[in-house]
Scaffold this motif. Structure first.
Motif, PDB file in Angstrom:
ATOM      1  N   LEU A 161       2.393  -8.971 -15.174  1.00 28.78           N
ATOM      2  CA  LEU A 161       1.718  -7.766 -14.693  1.00 28.78           C
ATOM      3  C   LEU A 161       2.194  -6.531 -15.449  1.00 28.78           C
ATOM      4  CD1 LEU A 161       1.714  -8.386 -10.826  1.00 28.78           C
ATOM      5  CD2 LEU A 161      -0.162  -8.723 -12.445  1.00 28.78           C
ATOM      6  N   GLY A 162       3.500  -6.479 -15.706  1.00 26.70           N
ATOM      7  CA  GLY A 162       4.034  -5.330 -16.434  1.00 26.70           C
ATOM      8  C   GLY A 162       3.450  -5.237 -17.839  1.00 26.70           C
ATOM      9  N   ALA A 163       3.298  -6.399 -18.500  1.00 31.60           N
ATOM     10  CA  ALA A 163       2.727  -6.390 -19.844  1.00 31.60           C
ATOM     11  C   ALA A 163       1.252  -5.995 -19.798  1.00 31.60           C
ATOM     12  CB  ALA A 163       2.892  -7.767 -20.485  1.00 31.60           C
TER      13      ALA A 163
ATOM     14  N   THR B 289      -2.199   4.611 -11.208  1.00 31.19           N
ATOM     15  CA  THR B 289      -1.012   3.881 -10.788  1.00 31.19           C
ATOM     16  C   THR B 289      -1.450   2.496 -10.324  1.00 31.19           C
ATOM     17  OG1 THR B 289       0.178   5.863 -10.120  1.00 31.19           O
ATOM     18  CG2 THR B 289       0.886   3.786  -9.124  1.00 31.19           C
ATOM     19  N   VAL B 290      -0.786   1.474 -10.825  1.00 25.81           N
ATOM     20  CA  VAL B 290      -1.142   0.098 -10.464  1.00 25.81           C
ATOM     21  C   VAL B 290      -0.166  -0.398  -9.403  1.00 25.81           C
ATOM     22  CG1 VAL B 290      -1.334  -2.277 -11.273  1.00 25.81           C
ATOM     23  CG2 VAL B 290      -2.168  -0.397 -12.692  1.00 25.81           C
ATOM     24  N   ILE B 291      -0.703  -0.901  -8.319  1.00 22.98           N
ATOM     25  CA  ILE B 291       0.114  -1.487  -7.260  1.00 22.98           C
ATOM     26  C   ILE B 291      -0.222  -2.962  -7.153  1.00 22.98           C
ATOM     27  CG2 ILE B 291       0.314   0.687  -5.994  1.00 22.98           C
ATOM     28  CD1 ILE B 291      -1.884  -0.336  -4.116  1.00 22.98           C
TER      29      ILE B 291
ATOM     30  N   ASP C   1       7.586 -13.459  -1.095  1.00 21.48           N
ATOM     31  CA  ASP C   1       6.688 -12.322  -1.260  1.00 21.48           C
ATOM     32  C   ASP C   1       7.325 -11.276  -2.171  1.00 21.48           C
ATOM     33  OD1 ASP C   1       5.408 -13.801   0.576  1.00 21.48           O
ATOM     34  OD2 ASP C   1       5.301 -12.271   2.132  1.00 21.48           O
ATOM     35  N   PHE C   2       6.498 -10.459  -2.737  1.00 22.87           N
ATOM     36  CA  PHE C   2       7.009  -9.377  -3.583  1.00 22.87           C
ATOM     37  C   PHE C   2       5.950  -8.299  -3.690  1.00 22.87           C
ATOM     38  CE2 PHE C   2       4.560 -12.025  -6.399  1.00 22.87           C
ATOM     39  CZ  PHE C   2       3.938 -11.121  -7.259  1.00 22.87           C
ATOM     40  N   TYR C   3       6.355  -7.119  -4.086  1.00 22.51           N
ATOM     41  CA  TYR C   3       5.396  -6.087  -4.478  1.00 22.51           C
ATOM     42  C   TYR C   3       5.983  -5.326  -5.639  1.00 22.51           C
ATOM     43  CZ  TYR C   3       8.203  -2.804  -1.642  1.00 22.51           C
ATOM     44  OH  TYR C   3       9.221  -2.051  -1.112  1.00 22.51           O
ATOM     45  N   ASP C   4       5.105  -4.637  -6.348  1.00 21.31           N
ATOM     46  CA  ASP C   4       5.548  -3.884  -7.518  1.00 21.31           C
ATOM     47  C   ASP C   4       4.617  -2.698  -7.694  1.00 21.31           C
ATOM     48  OD1 ASP C   4       7.123  -3.221  -9.659  1.00 21.31           O
ATOM     49  OD2 ASP C   4       7.140  -5.275 -10.455  1.00 21.31           O
ATOM     50  N   VAL C   5       5.119  -1.677  -8.341  1.00 22.41           N
ATOM     51  CA  VAL C   5       4.337  -0.477  -8.614  1.00 22.41           C
ATOM     52  C   VAL C   5       4.572  -0.081 -10.062  1.00 22.41           C
ATOM     53  CG1 VAL C   5       3.986   1.952  -8.046  1.00 22.41           C
ATOM     54  CG2 VAL C   5       4.462   0.311  -6.221  1.00 22.41           C
ATOM     55  N   PHE C   6       3.477   0.159 -10.789  1.00 21.08           N
ATOM     56  CA  PHE C   6       3.552   0.589 -12.184  1.00 21.08           C
ATOM     57  C   PHE C   6       2.916   1.967 -12.270  1.00 21.08           C
ATOM     58  CE2 PHE C   6       3.052  -3.994 -11.910  1.00 21.08           C
ATOM     59  CZ  PHE C   6       4.168  -4.444 -12.588  1.00 21.08           C
ATOM     60  N   GLY C   7       3.737   2.947 -12.541  1.00 20.23           N
ATOM     61  CA  GLY C   7       3.260   4.324 -12.568  1.00 20.23           C
ATOM     62  C   GLY C   7       2.367   4.593 -13.766  1.00 20.23           C
ATOM     63  N   PRO C   8       1.812   5.815 -13.840  1.00 23.89           N
ATOM     64  CA  PRO C   8       0.957   6.190 -14.972  1.00 23.89           C
ATOM     65  C   PRO C   8       1.671   5.938 -16.293  1.00 23.89           C
ATOM     66  CG  PRO C   8       0.859   7.859 -13.260  1.00 23.89           C
ATOM     67  CD  PRO C   8       1.945   6.906 -12.861  1.00 23.89           C
ATOM     68  N   ALA C   9       0.927   5.410 -17.253  1.00 21.51           N
ATOM     69  CA  ALA C   9       1.504   5.113 -18.559  1.00 21.51           C
ATOM     70  C   ALA C   9       0.528   5.543 -19.639  1.00 21.51           C
ATOM     71  CB  ALA C   9       1.820   3.617 -18.682  1.00 21.51           C
ATOM     72  N   GLY C  10       1.057   6.139 -20.693  1.00 24.32           N
ATOM     73  CA  GLY C  10       0.234   6.571 -21.802  1.00 24.32           C
ATOM     74  C   GLY C  10      -0.778   7.611 -21.352  1.00 24.32           C
TER      75      GLY C  10
ATOM     76  N   PRO D 113      12.053  -5.794  -4.928  1.00 23.94           N
ATOM     77  CA  PRO D 113      11.055  -4.759  -5.209  1.00 23.94           C
ATOM     78  C   PRO D 113      11.724  -3.491  -5.749  1.00 23.94           C
ATOM     79  CG  PRO D 113      10.651  -5.770  -3.077  1.00 23.94           C
ATOM     80  CD  PRO D 113      11.978  -6.277  -3.545  1.00 23.94           C
ATOM     81  N   PRO D 114      11.016  -2.786  -6.598  1.00 22.99           N
ATOM     82  CA  PRO D 114      11.607  -1.588  -7.197  1.00 22.99           C
ATOM     83  C   PRO D 114      11.609  -0.428  -6.212  1.00 22.99           C
ATOM     84  CG  PRO D 114       9.346  -1.796  -7.869  1.00 22.99           C
ATOM     85  CD  PRO D 114       9.636  -3.017  -7.026  1.00 22.99           C
ATOM     86  N   ASP D 115      12.402   0.568  -6.537  1.00 24.02           N
ATOM     87  CA  ASP D 115      12.305   1.823  -5.798  1.00 24.02           C
ATOM     88  C   ASP D 115      10.939   2.433  -6.089  1.00 24.02           C
ATOM     89  OD1 ASP D 115      14.855   1.495  -4.847  1.00 24.02           O
ATOM     90  OD2 ASP D 115      15.765   2.604  -6.513  1.00 24.02           O
ATOM     91  N   LEU D 116      10.251   2.818  -5.035  1.00 20.45           N
ATOM     92  CA  LEU D 116       8.891   3.323  -5.217  1.00 20.45           C
ATOM     93  C   LEU D 116       8.928   4.681  -5.899  1.00 20.45           C
ATOM     94  CD1 LEU D 116       7.312   2.265  -1.814  1.00 20.45           C
ATOM     95  CD2 LEU D 116       7.079   1.159  -4.043  1.00 20.45           C
TER      96      LEU D 116
END
Length: 537
Positions: A338-340, A313-315, A299-308, A277-280
């Motif tokens: 998910l990232g795409a 924020t997508v969790i 298991d995994f989790y991911d966070v995608f911060g604000p973009a454009g 998992p990434p650093d939050l």
């Protein structure tokens, strides 16, 4: 039948022809009376008329075994009559050498098998070579990016290591050929005087013989072994070279195995770093906290911060069926998808549907994914709104400010199983200080307790979460991790992943009470009326 005594000349001839050394001695003076040819070869000083000296023990002993003038000898005494006795002497040099070689190669086997670290294996190789084969030993690995690693052991020094430019390898007779995997050059064809100073420093004195032997690896040479013996008359005999080749074959395989392990470990570390998992990120407007007690590929989790131009924020928190490399590959595919989708600002429900199609088109459906995806944004009055969509995953839990725990009514089918995923997302709003917890089923299915086999269960999770009201998100996740750890009593568990989103606590409007947040039951009851979470059909 008449027995005819042989003539003395015939007895003498038989005595001389015996392959075993024989000495006939007198008891009175312990003087040699007769010595056959084998005895004279093994004991040049044992001449008729001379006293019995050399490797023989004190009078009275009836056997011996010793090293004498470079040979391994054993002898047995036999009394012939009261005035004479005989020594029967055997040359066991070859047998002793074979035993020594066997013991040496056995030591090579177990010492080289104790490590998969390339540096340690190279150090062990030069140590073994100096103990049994030569005065100095150097291992040189094939060039990598025009430099070669080397390990060397010289007399009176500790093991030295370093690298050197590839162009310097040509200065060592036979080294380039050995690194190319060509057969070893006989020692008699190599001139130690041509060896460069970096290999054999001048302070070591004259070097009589040098031997360069390839270290065979897996389909390609693993390196080369350079041995040297000091002294102007030192040589490597044919037997020495044969033993060195056997040693080099085993050393080469050990180095090749360690190198392969190192390369695979590097690859695994790179893949592992990408799967963890990434650093939050720190998001303005709400807290994020995660907990990661899992195996790679589960298991995994991911966070995608604000973009454009999107401030959301997508969790995401998911559970890939199974563990191991196949699950790790699927986890990577899911996270990349998910990232795409995040870049095209897809909603959580749409992300799950596209992900479902991607997994269905990726081949055999032996594995599937459960997942919850949320879009988080800050709304008015410090509140936080989450749009949540799940696919076969436990519904997120909301911890209200008064300690009430509510399950978000989002529903959805497993991802990657059915052609059409049934997904019913939900929206939930968090008031100040309230928290939404995403978790994997490893949390509720953790086995432990008094009997060691009971599930932690949803009820215990609800009670534990209720006791975390008012805590920061990081403290809540750490508290739940500790409670589950206590339940397990040190036992093993499935993967456990948690991701918490918490709205910021409301800033006190005055300094009344020293800035401590208001705990009035009236205010809590009032906030209950503000809660809103509804299922979207």
């Amino acid at each position: 039948m008449t027995v005819v005594a042989p003539a003395s000349a015939l007895l003498q001839a038989a005595f001389e022809a015996a392959g075993e050394g024989m000495l006939l001695c007198d008891t009175a003076g312990h003087t040699v009376l007769l010595a056959n040819a084998a005895a004279r070869r093994l004991l040049p000083g044992a001449l008729p008329g001379e006293p019995v000296t050399g490797p023989f023990p004190e009078p009275g002993a009836d056997s011996f075994r010793c090293e004498f003038e470079g040979r391994s000898l054993s002898g047995t005494r036999r009394d012939l009559d009261g005035a004479h006795y005989a020594w029967f002497i055997r040359d066991e040099t070859e047998q002793a050498r074979h035993i020594a070689h066997h013991e040496f190669l056995a030591e090579v086997g177990w010492r080289l098998s104790t490590s998969l670290h390339v540096g340690r294996v190279m150090r062990t190789v030069v140590e073994l070579a100096v103990q049994h084969l030569a005065d100095t030993a150097t291992v040189v690995l094939p060039p990598h990016r025009h430099r070669s690693s080397w390990t060397r052991l010289l007399p009176g020094r500790a093991v030295e290591e370093g690298t050197l430019p590839e162009r310097l390898l040509d200065g060592v007779p036979g080294l380039t050929e050995s690194l190319a995997g060509l057969p070893p050059t006989p020692s008699r064809w190599l001139d130690p005087a041509q060896a460069p100073g970096w290999l054999l420093p001048a302070e070591l004195g004259p070097v009589g013989a040098m031997l360069v032997t390839p270290l065979p690896g897996n389909a390609e040479p693993a390196g080369a072994l350079i041995l040297a013996r000091h002294g102007a008359t030192a040589v490597f005999g044919e037997e020495d070279e044969a033993l060195a080749r056997v040693f080099a074959a085993r050393a080469g395989m050990a180095i090749a195995g360690a190198t392969l392990y190192h390369e695979q470990s590097e690859t695994a570390d790179i893949l592992k770093a990408d799967l963890l998992p990434p650093d939050l990120p720190v998001i303005d407007g709400f807290e994020l906290a995660g907990s990661h007690h899992l195996h790679i590929g589960g298991d995994f989790y991911d966070v995608f911060g604000p973009a454009g131009d999107s401030t959301d924020t997508v969790i995401a928190l998911g559970d890939v069926c199974g563990t191991g490399p196949e699950a790790a590959v699927l986890t990577g595919k899911v996270r990349q998808t998910l990232g795409a989708l995040r870049l095209v600002r897809a909603e959580p429900e749409a992300m799950l549907r596209v992900l479902n199609d991607v997994l269905l088109q990726s081949g055999p459906r032996s594995r599937f994914v459960t997942m919850v995806i949320g879009s988080v944004r800050r709304v008015e009055h410090g509140r936080v709104r989450l749009e949540l969509a799940t696919g076969g995953h436990p519904g997120p839990l909301v911890l209200r400010a008064d300690g009430a725990v509510e399950e978000v009514p989002a529903k959805g089918a497993l991802i990657g199983v059915m052609p059409l995923a049934d997904i019913r997302p939900a929206t939930v709003e968090l008031g100040p200080g309230e928290l939404c917890l995403l978790y994997s089923d490893g949390l509720t299915e953790a086995r432990g307790g008094p009997a060691g086999r009971g599930h932690f269960g949803e009820d215990r999770l609800h009670r534990a979460l209720a006791g975390c009201a008012g805590m920061p998100a990081t403290a809540v996740v750490e508290r739940l991790s500790q409670v589950v750890s206590d339940w397990l009593h040190g036992g093993r568990s499935d993967d456990i992943a948690m991701l918490a989103v918490r709205a910021p606590a409301r800033t006190p409007l005055s300094l009344r009470g020293g800035g401590v947040p208001e705990r009035s039951p009236f205010l809590i009851a009032a906030r209950r009326g503000d809660r809103r979470h509804r299922a979207r059909s």
